[in-house]
Design a protein around this motif. Structure first.
Motif, PDB file in Angstrom:
ATOM      1  N   ASN A  11       0.825  -1.208   0.000  1.00  0.00           N
ATOM      2  CA  ASN A  11       0.000   0.000   0.000  1.00  0.00           C
ATOM      3  C   ASN A  11       0.859   1.257   0.000  1.00  0.00           C
ATOM      4  O   ASN A  11       0.465   2.287  -0.569  1.00  0.00           O
ATOM      5  CB  ASN A  11      -0.924   0.003   1.219  1.00  0.00           C
ATOM      6  CG  ASN A  11      -2.159  -0.841   1.021  1.00  0.00           C
ATOM      7  OD1 ASN A  11      -3.193  -0.363   0.556  1.00  0.00           O
ATOM      8  ND2 ASN A  11      -2.073  -2.113   1.355  1.00  0.00           N
ATOM      9  N   LEU A  12       2.035   1.177   0.616  1.00  0.00           N
ATOM     10  CA  LEU A  12       2.956   2.315   0.586  1.00  0.00           C
ATOM     11  C   LEU A  12       3.463   2.552  -0.830  1.00  0.00           C
ATOM     12  O   LEU A  12       3.656   3.705  -1.245  1.00  0.00           O
ATOM     13  CB  LEU A  12       4.116   2.055   1.548  1.00  0.00           C
ATOM     14  CG  LEU A  12       5.088   3.213   1.805  1.00  0.00           C
ATOM     15  CD1 LEU A  12       4.349   4.453   2.302  1.00  0.00           C
ATOM     16  CD2 LEU A  12       6.147   2.793   2.818  1.00  0.00           C
ATOM     17  N   VAL A  13       3.678   1.481  -1.602  1.00  0.00           N
ATOM     18  CA  VAL A  13       4.063   1.617  -3.005  1.00  0.00           C
ATOM     19  C   VAL A  13       2.970   2.348  -3.784  1.00  0.00           C
ATOM     20  O   VAL A  13       3.251   3.240  -4.596  1.00  0.00           O
ATOM     21  CB  VAL A  13       4.339   0.237  -3.638  1.00  0.00           C
ATOM     22  CG1 VAL A  13       4.627   0.380  -5.128  1.00  0.00           C
ATOM     23  CG2 VAL A  13       5.506  -0.443  -2.952  1.00  0.00           C
ATOM     24  N   ILE A  14       1.722   1.977  -3.540  1.00  0.00           N
ATOM     25  CA  ILE A  14       0.591   2.626  -4.223  1.00  0.00           C
ATOM     26  C   ILE A  14       0.560   4.116  -3.886  1.00  0.00           C
ATOM     27  O   ILE A  14       0.327   4.961  -4.760  1.00  0.00           O
ATOM     28  CB  ILE A  14      -0.730   1.956  -3.835  1.00  0.00           C
ATOM     29  CG1 ILE A  14      -0.718   0.470  -4.206  1.00  0.00           C
ATOM     30  CG2 ILE A  14      -1.898   2.652  -4.517  1.00  0.00           C
ATOM     31  CD1 ILE A  14      -0.463   0.187  -5.663  1.00  0.00           C
ATOM     32  N   ALA A  15       0.789   4.445  -2.616  1.00  0.00           N
ATOM     33  CA  ALA A  15       0.800   5.857  -2.210  1.00  0.00           C
ATOM     34  C   ALA A  15       1.909   6.626  -2.925  1.00  0.00           C
ATOM     35  O   ALA A  15       1.713   7.782  -3.321  1.00  0.00           O
ATOM     36  CB  ALA A  15       0.974   5.957  -0.694  1.00  0.00           C
ATOM     37  N   ASP A  16       3.058   5.992  -3.103  1.00  0.00           N
ATOM     38  CA  ASP A  16       4.165   6.656  -3.795  1.00  0.00           C
ATOM     39  C   ASP A  16       3.828   6.908  -5.257  1.00  0.00           C
ATOM     40  O   ASP A  16       4.151   7.978  -5.805  1.00  0.00           O
ATOM     41  CB  ASP A  16       5.433   5.804  -3.696  1.00  0.00           C
ATOM     42  CG  ASP A  16       6.007   5.798  -2.289  1.00  0.00           C
ATOM     43  OD1 ASP A  16       5.732   6.751  -1.544  1.00  0.00           O
ATOM     44  OD2 ASP A  16       6.731   4.849  -1.946  1.00  0.00           O
ATOM     45  N   PHE A  17       3.188   5.957  -5.903  1.00  0.00           N
ATOM     46  CA  PHE A  17       2.827   6.146  -7.307  1.00  0.00           C
ATOM     47  C   PHE A  17       1.814   7.282  -7.466  1.00  0.00           C
ATOM     48  O   PHE A  17       1.765   7.940  -8.506  1.00  0.00           O
ATOM     49  CB  PHE A  17       2.277   4.851  -7.902  1.00  0.00           C
ATOM     50  CG  PHE A  17       3.333   3.957  -8.483  1.00  0.00           C
ATOM     51  CD1 PHE A  17       3.963   4.292  -9.667  1.00  0.00           C
ATOM     52  CD2 PHE A  17       3.714   2.802  -7.836  1.00  0.00           C
ATOM     53  CE1 PHE A  17       4.948   3.484 -10.203  1.00  0.00           C
ATOM     54  CE2 PHE A  17       4.697   1.979  -8.357  1.00  0.00           C
ATOM     55  CZ  PHE A  17       5.322   2.317  -9.547  1.00  0.00           C
ATOM     56  N   MET A  18       0.986   7.517  -6.450  1.00  0.00           N
ATOM     57  CA  MET A  18       0.023   8.608  -6.508  1.00  0.00           C
ATOM     58  C   MET A  18       0.718   9.940  -6.724  1.00  0.00           C
ATOM     59  O   MET A  18       0.279  10.776  -7.530  1.00  0.00           O
ATOM     60  CB  MET A  18      -0.808   8.647  -5.225  1.00  0.00           C
ATOM     61  CG  MET A  18      -1.818   7.525  -5.082  1.00  0.00           C
ATOM     62  SD  MET A  18      -2.655   7.568  -3.479  1.00  0.00           S
ATOM     63  CE  MET A  18      -3.358   9.213  -3.484  1.00  0.00           C
ATOM     64  N   VAL A  19       1.798  10.170  -6.007  1.00  0.00           N
ATOM     65  CA  VAL A  19       2.488  11.455  -6.134  1.00  0.00           C
ATOM     66  C   VAL A  19       3.419  11.464  -7.338  1.00  0.00           C
ATOM     67  O   VAL A  19       3.634  12.505  -7.968  1.00  0.00           O
ATOM     68  CB  VAL A  19       3.272  11.786  -4.842  1.00  0.00           C
ATOM     69  CG1 VAL A  19       4.504  10.918  -4.685  1.00  0.00           C
ATOM     70  CG2 VAL A  19       3.655  13.262  -4.806  1.00  0.00           C
ATOM     71  N   LEU A  20       3.980  10.306  -7.705  1.00  0.00           N
ATOM     72  CA  LEU A  20       4.913  10.259  -8.829  1.00  0.00           C
ATOM     73  C   LEU A  20       4.229  10.573 -10.153  1.00  0.00           C
ATOM     74  O   LEU A  20       4.845  11.144 -11.056  1.00  0.00           O
ATOM     75  CB  LEU A  20       5.595   8.891  -8.891  1.00  0.00           C
ATOM     76  CG  LEU A  20       6.577   8.597  -7.742  1.00  0.00           C
ATOM     77  CD1 LEU A  20       7.084   7.166  -7.827  1.00  0.00           C
ATOM     78  CD2 LEU A  20       7.741   9.577  -7.753  1.00  0.00           C
ATOM     79  N   VAL A  21       2.941  10.217 -10.267  1.00  0.00           N
ATOM     80  CA  VAL A  21       2.222  10.521 -11.511  1.00  0.00           C
ATOM     81  C   VAL A  21       1.699  11.950 -11.516  1.00  0.00           C
ATOM     82  O   VAL A  21       1.323  12.467 -12.581  1.00  0.00           O
ATOM     83  CB  VAL A  21       1.052   9.536 -11.720  1.00  0.00           C
ATOM     84  CG1 VAL A  21       1.554   8.113 -11.829  1.00  0.00           C
ATOM     85  CG2 VAL A  21       0.021   9.640 -10.608  1.00  0.00           C
ATOM     86  N   ASN A  69      -0.863  11.858  -0.795  1.00  0.00           N
ATOM     87  CA  ASN A  69       0.375  11.074  -0.714  1.00  0.00           C
ATOM     88  C   ASN A  69       1.102  11.308   0.597  1.00  0.00           C
ATOM     89  O   ASN A  69       1.563  10.357   1.236  1.00  0.00           O
ATOM     90  CB  ASN A  69       1.292  11.412  -1.883  1.00  0.00           C
ATOM     91  CG  ASN A  69       2.731  10.976  -1.647  1.00  0.00           C
ATOM     92  OD1 ASN A  69       3.574  11.787  -1.250  1.00  0.00           O
ATOM     93  ND2 ASN A  69       3.012   9.704  -1.855  1.00  0.00           N
ATOM     94  N   ARG A  70       1.237  12.547   0.984  1.00  0.00           N
ATOM     95  CA  ARG A  70       1.952  12.844   2.223  1.00  0.00           C
ATOM     96  C   ARG A  70       1.276  12.178   3.406  1.00  0.00           C
ATOM     97  O   ARG A  70       1.929  11.528   4.236  1.00  0.00           O
ATOM     98  CB  ARG A  70       2.015  14.350   2.444  1.00  0.00           C
ATOM     99  CG  ARG A  70       2.838  14.772   3.669  1.00  0.00           C
ATOM    100  CD  ARG A  70       2.853  16.286   3.810  1.00  0.00           C
ATOM    101  NE  ARG A  70       3.814  16.726   4.813  1.00  0.00           N
ATOM    102  CZ  ARG A  70       3.545  16.843   6.097  1.00  0.00           C
ATOM    103  NH1 ARG A  70       2.333  16.567   6.553  1.00  0.00           N
ATOM    104  NH2 ARG A  70       4.488  17.268   6.947  1.00  0.00           N
ATOM    105  N   SER A  71      -0.045  12.313   3.491  1.00  0.00           N
ATOM    106  CA  SER A  71      -0.774  11.727   4.612  1.00  0.00           C
ATOM    107  C   SER A  71      -0.692  10.201   4.595  1.00  0.00           C
ATOM    108  O   SER A  71      -0.483   9.567   5.637  1.00  0.00           O
ATOM    109  CB  SER A  71      -2.238  12.178   4.558  1.00  0.00           C
ATOM    110  OG  SER A  71      -2.349  13.585   4.599  1.00  0.00           O
ATOM    111  N   ALA A  72      -0.863   9.604   3.410  1.00  0.00           N
ATOM    112  CA  ALA A  72      -0.846   8.146   3.307  1.00  0.00           C
ATOM    113  C   ALA A  72       0.535   7.588   3.623  1.00  0.00           C
ATOM    114  O   ALA A  72       0.658   6.561   4.303  1.00  0.00           O
ATOM    115  CB  ALA A  72      -1.294   7.714   1.914  1.00  0.00           C
TER     116      ALA A  72
END
Length: 358
Positions: A77-87, A118-121
Motif C-alpha cells: 500500500n505504501l508503493v501505491i501511495a508513492d505512485f500517486m504522487v509520482l504521476v 500522498n503525504r498523509s498516506a
C-alpha cells in the motif's frame, strides 16, 4: 505542501502592497519566483529516483513474492501511495517551467488531491509498519501478531479512508487562479480569502499538516524506544534478529525526519508570522525560502521508501537478491534468512505454547 508554496508566490506577486495593511499586506513583492528555479530539478530527481525504485518494488511484490504477510501488504500500500504522487509531480514540474498551468480545472483538482493525499498516506502507512514491528518484538504473544491477510487488508482500507476523507472536499472546489498565460493551479490564494469554504479547507489543511507529523512522530519514537529497551533487556535472542529489528525503526524514523520535518517546521513558521507578525517581511521571506527548499525533501520519501521495504521485509529482500545477477546477489542473504527463519519459528512456537496454556 507544494500548494502552500504556490500560495506564498501568489500573494507575493499578485497582491498590492499596502503600507500598514493587515495580514502581511505591507510586504512588497519578492520579485523572483524561486520555486521556478529551485523546484523543477529537485522534483525531477524525486520522480526519476522514485519511479526506478518503486517500479522494481512493484515488480517484486506482484511477480516475485510467493507468499504474503500483513507486513508486506502494508508495504504494498505504501508503493501505491508513492505512485500517486509520482504521476502527479510531472504536471507540477511542467507548470513551474512554463510559468502557468495548462491542464485545466479538473486536472488541477486531481493534482492537488494526489499530492496532499500522498503525504498523509505515506506517513500513516510507515507508522503502521513501525507499530506492526513493535508488537512483533515487544509483545510477541499479543493477538495482533496473529493478524490475517484479510484483517491486514481491512486495516489498510481504514488507513486510506482516514487519510483521504479530509482531502475529498478539495475535489469540489475550483483552484484555478488567473487567466490566459497567467493561469495557475493554487490551493491558497491570498491572506484575505473571501470564500468561506476555502478558508475552512485551508484551516483544515494547516491543522492536518501539523498533527499528521507530530502524532505519528511520537508513536514512531515510542515504538523505537520500547523495541530498543525490550531487546536490550533480554538475555536471549538472535543478535542478527535484534540488529534487524532496530534497523527497521532507525530507517523509518530517519526517512520520516528527513522528508517531513523541514516542511512541517517551515509551514508552522509561515503560519505564525502571517498571523502574529504580519509586518515582519524579512522573517516571512526567510521562512518562505526555507519552505521552498523543503518541498523537494517532502516528496523525496517516494524515492527513499524502497529502502524501507528492504529493511522491513526479509521476504522482499530475499526476492530482490534472488532476482539480481549472480555476481550482484547479497552474499549474506542466506545466512540472514536462516537466522530470521529460526527466529520466526521460535516466536511461533512461543505463541503456540502461550495459546495452549491459555
Amino acid at each position: 505542501m507544494l500548494s502552500e508554496l504556490n500560495f506564498t508566490s501568489t500573494m507575493l506577486n499578485f497582491t498590492t502592497p499596502v503600507p500598514g495593511g493587515g495580514q502581511g499586506g505591507g510586504c512588497p513583492p519578492v520579485g523572483i519566483q524561486l520555486e521556478g528555479l529551485i523546484l523543477p530539478p529537485i522534483l525531477a530527481s524525486d520522480v526519476i529516483l522514485g519511479l526506478l525504485g518503486n517500479v522494481v518494488a512493484l515488480w517484486i511484490f506482484c511477480f516475485k513474492l510467493k507468499t504474503w504477510n500483513p507486513n508486506n501488504l502494508f508495504l504494498f500500500n505504501l508503493v501505491i501511495a508513492d505512485f500517486m504522487v509520482l504521476v502527479s509531480l510531472p504536471l507540477r514540474i511542467d507548470a513551474l517551467i512554463r510559468g502557468h498551468w495548462v491542464f485545466g480545472d479538473g486536472m488541477c483538482r486531481i493534482n492537488l488531491f494526489l499530492m496532499f493525499s500522498n503525504r498523509s498516506a505515506s506517513i500513516a502507512l510507515m507508522t503502521v509498519v513501525a507499530i506492526y514491528r513493535y508488537f512483533k518484538v515487544v509483545h510477541p504473544h499479543h493477538r495482533f501478531n496473529r493478524m490475517t491477510k484479510r484483517q491486514a487488508a481491512f486495516v489498510s482500507a481504514f488507513v486510506w479512508l482516514l487519510v483521504i476523507s479530509p482531502r475529498v472536499p478539495m475535489l469540489a472546489s475550483n483552484h484555478i487562479k488567473g487567466s490566459g498565460d497567467h493561469t495557475q493551479c493554487f490551493f491558497f490564494t491570498s491572506y484575505n480569502e473571501t470564500s468561506r469554504t476555502l478558508i475552512v479547507l485551508v484551516d483544515i489543511h494547516r491543522i492536518l499538516t501539523v498533527l499528521e507529523f507530530i502524532i505519528p512522530m511520537a508513536m514512531l519514537l515510542f515504538c523505537s524506544i520500547r523495541i530498543s529497551s525490550s531487546l536490550s533487556g533480554r538475555q536471549m535472542g538472535n543478535p542478527d534478529k535484534v540488529r534487524k529489528a532496530m534497523r527497521v525503526c532507525v530507517v523509518i524514523v530517519t526517512v520520516f525526519m528527513v522528508c517531513f520535518l523541514p516542511t512541517t517546521v517551515t509551514t508552522i513558521g509561515v503560519w505564525v508570522i502571517r498571523t502574529y507578525r504580519p509586518r515582519d517581511c524579512d522573517s516571512f521571506y526567510t521562512f518562505t525560502q526555507l519552505n521552498i527548499a523543503s518541498l523537494g525533501l517532502n516528496f523525496l520519501n517516494s524515492a527513499l521508501d524502497p529502502i524501507v521495504y528492504m529493511f522491513s521485509s526479509s521476504m522482499f529482500r530475499k526476492a530482490l537478491c534472488s532476482s539480481l545477477p549472480r555476481a550482484l546477489r547479497c552474499r549474506k542473504d542466506n545466512g540472514e534468512n536462516e537466522a530470521s527463519s529460526s527466529g520466526t519459528q521460535l516466536t511461533n512456537q512461543e505463541i503456540l505454547k502461550s495459546m495452549n496454556t491459555e
